[in-house]
Design a protein around this motif. Structure first.
Motif, short mmCIF file in Angstrom:
data_model
loop_
_atom_site.label_atom_id
_atom_site.label_comp_id
_atom_site.label_asym_id
_atom_site.label_seq_id
_atom_site.Cartn_x
_atom_site.Cartn_y
_atom_site.Cartn_z
N TRP A 86 0.84 -1.21 0.00
CA TRP A 86 0.00 0.00 0.00
C TRP A 86 0.87 1.25 0.00
N PHE A 87 1.94 1.24 0.78
CA PHE A 87 2.85 2.38 0.84
C PHE A 87 3.57 2.56 -0.49
N LYS A 88 3.97 1.44 -1.11
CA LYS A 88 4.65 1.54 -2.40
C LYS A 88 3.75 2.15 -3.46
N GLU A 89 2.48 1.80 -3.44
CA GLU A 89 1.55 2.26 -4.47
C GLU A 89 1.01 3.66 -4.23
N ASN A 90 0.93 4.08 -2.97
CA ASN A 90 0.22 5.32 -2.66
C ASN A 90 1.09 6.49 -2.23
N PRO A 144 12.78 7.75 -7.30
CA PRO A 144 11.59 7.45 -6.50
C PRO A 144 11.79 7.94 -5.07
N VAL A 145 10.82 8.70 -4.56
CA VAL A 145 10.94 9.31 -3.24
C VAL A 145 9.61 9.24 -2.49
N TYR A 146 9.71 9.46 -1.20
CA TYR A 146 8.55 9.74 -0.37
C TYR A 146 8.54 11.25 -0.19
N ALA A 157 12.92 6.54 -1.60
CA ALA A 157 11.87 5.53 -1.44
C ALA A 157 12.40 4.31 -0.70
N GLU A 158 13.63 3.89 -1.03
CA GLU A 158 14.17 2.66 -0.42
C GLU A 158 14.40 2.85 1.08
N PHE A 159 14.85 4.04 1.50
CA PHE A 159 15.04 4.30 2.93
C PHE A 159 13.69 4.31 3.65
N TYR A 160 12.72 5.01 3.08
CA TYR A 160 11.41 5.12 3.72
C TYR A 160 10.75 3.74 3.86
N LEU A 161 10.72 2.97 2.77
CA LEU A 161 10.04 1.67 2.80
C LEU A 161 10.74 0.68 3.73
#
Length: 440
Positions: free
Chosen positions: A229-233, A248-250, A304-308
């Motif tokens: 869900w986090f990856k998609e949204n 890719p980022v948050y 993105a990789e750090f956040y996920l």
């Protein structure tokens, strides 16, 4: 496309914002007779509220040019003493005129959770008169080109170890909120490797060591949603023409939206009060509002990789307290910590990291002697009050300084020349002086 729409909206609003700001300056000018009337102040207040509500807030500056030491002002210069693509290590170098007893060396590990390191300006300011202070200045991910590669939680731990190596013996690490987990993991790995440059002490403040204890709204969100869900949204690509185009980022604005929604009524009340202070020409409260929101609304993107990896490791799997966390291909075993003193600090009303989540580190470090551990809970403060404000300056900062000084004196002053960094095999050292917000 959401990030692109966000950028387009800012670009579309730019001409209107510029017009509104020009009108605010015109109606608020002392030379304008309307500026001294209720009608004029009401119009000026409305224009300022609109302009500030639609502004893009840039990275603030620390602005700590001086500090008071032994009753005298001392000049402070910002230097970048270590640098990598995703982080600069800032040294607040004090121009000490005369010899004095050595102050403890403190590395403040700032949160990489959407805000800039300047959110800890008050933390640095309180420690500067009594310590040699360094702070991690994390770089906005949208400003890092894709060619620089990825940055995840394992890289974060590597960075912490390398910075401690760079600073050498008798370093005291202070982790504020999110960095508590990677700092504890870094120290555990250094102790497991018998690293002679392991820090003298670590202070963990309001950190999510074990989010199963008194879970907050932030913890519940991560627990109730799958990682997909986090990856998609919430993961988006940086739009053109930013330097990190296609990374890719948050996005920081999503994190800010989440924080503000938790206390939306408080923020709306603050905005209304600000508007009324402007109308009443009540300058001090209005200026305090500007200072706080100039900092609070300035946000940065996370890779993105750090956040996920952080969401999954810390908030979903609870890997550290379960003894399942890995750094690269090696386990993170907190029982290996035997020499690095541990201070944990919590706020009684913390709504980000619940009471007990940080103290859990004390339980994990089972082989640490009682003489090297301490826990303190500050009454009547929330998350922000753990590292800023009057109670921090009066109650918490003196404890951190005393703890660091005590355990720095107990650590032998070993040589750093033969100790290599975990990822490169040698330290990465760059010294630059920051003047007027720019490094030279």
């Amino acid at each position: 496309m959401f990030y692109q729409l966000y950028e387009m909206n800012h670009a579309a609003m730019a001409p209107l914002r510029a017009t509104v700001d020009a009108m605010r300056l015109a109606f608020g000018s002392p030379l304008n007779p309307l500026a001294h009337t209720v009608i004029g102040r009401t119009l000026t207040a409305s224009l300022e509220v609109f302009e500030r509500s639609t502004r893009r807030y840039g990275k603030p500056q620390f602005g700590l040019a001086t500090t008071m030491i032994d009753g005298s002002p001392v000049t402070v210069t910002e230097e970048i003493s270590w640098s990598k693509p995703f982080c600069n290590l800032i040294h607040f170098k004090r121009s000490l005129a005369s010899p004095r007893p050595e102050d403890p060396k403190i590395l403040i590990t700032a949160p990489m959770s959407g805000h800039y390191a300047t959110l800890l300006r008050g933390t640095v300011e309180a420690l500067l008169p009594h310590a040699d202070v360094y702070i991690t200045d994390w770089v906005d991910a949208r400003m890092v080109p894709v060619a620089e590669g990825f940055f995840d939680l394992d890289d974060y731990i590597d960075y912490v170890i390398e910075m401690v190596h760079h600073l050498g013996p008798r370093t005291n690490v202070v982790a504020v909120c999110q960095p508590s987990v990677p700092v504890l993991a870094a120290v555990a790995r250094m102790e497991a490797d018998n690293d002679p440059l392991a820090p003298a002490s670590m202070t963990l403040m309001g950190g999510p060591i074990d989010t199963r204890i008194n879970p907050t709204a932030v913890n519940e969100l991560a627990k109730n949603k799958p990682i997909e869900w986090f990856k998609e949204n919430v993961i988006m690509d940086v739009p053109w023409p930013q330097p990190g185009f296609m990374r890719p980022v948050y996005p920081g604005f999503l994190q800010l939206s989440g924080f503000m929604s938790m206390n939306l009524d408080r923020h709306m009340t603050a905005q209304k009060d600000f508007y009324m202070h402007l109308i009443k020409n009540d300058g001090d409260p209005a200026e305090k509002h500007r200072d706080f929101y100039d900092e609070y609304l300035a946000v940065m993107d996370l890779t993105a990789e750090f956040y996920l990896q952080t969401v999954e490791t810390v908030f979903m799997r609870h890997a550290l307290p379960k003894g399942e966390m890995m750094h690269r291909d090696k386990p993170v075993d907190c029982s290996a910590i035997r020499n690095v003193a541990l201070l944990t600090v919590e706020g009684e009303n913390d709504d980000i990291s619940g009471v007990g989540q940080t103290k859990a580190a004390q339980t994990l470090c089972v082989n640490l002697p009682e003489s090297k551990r301490m826990h303190y809970m500050q009454p009547d403060v929330g998350h922000y009050g753990v590292f800023n404000g009057s109670r921090f300056r009066r109650e918490i900062a003196p404890r951190i300084l005393a703890f660091a000084k005590e355990h720095s004196m107990q650590q032998p002053n070993v040589s750093a020349s033969n100790v290599k960094s975990p990822s490169t095999g040698k330290p990465s050292v760059v010294k630059r002086v920051i003047k007027g917000g720019k490094s030279v």
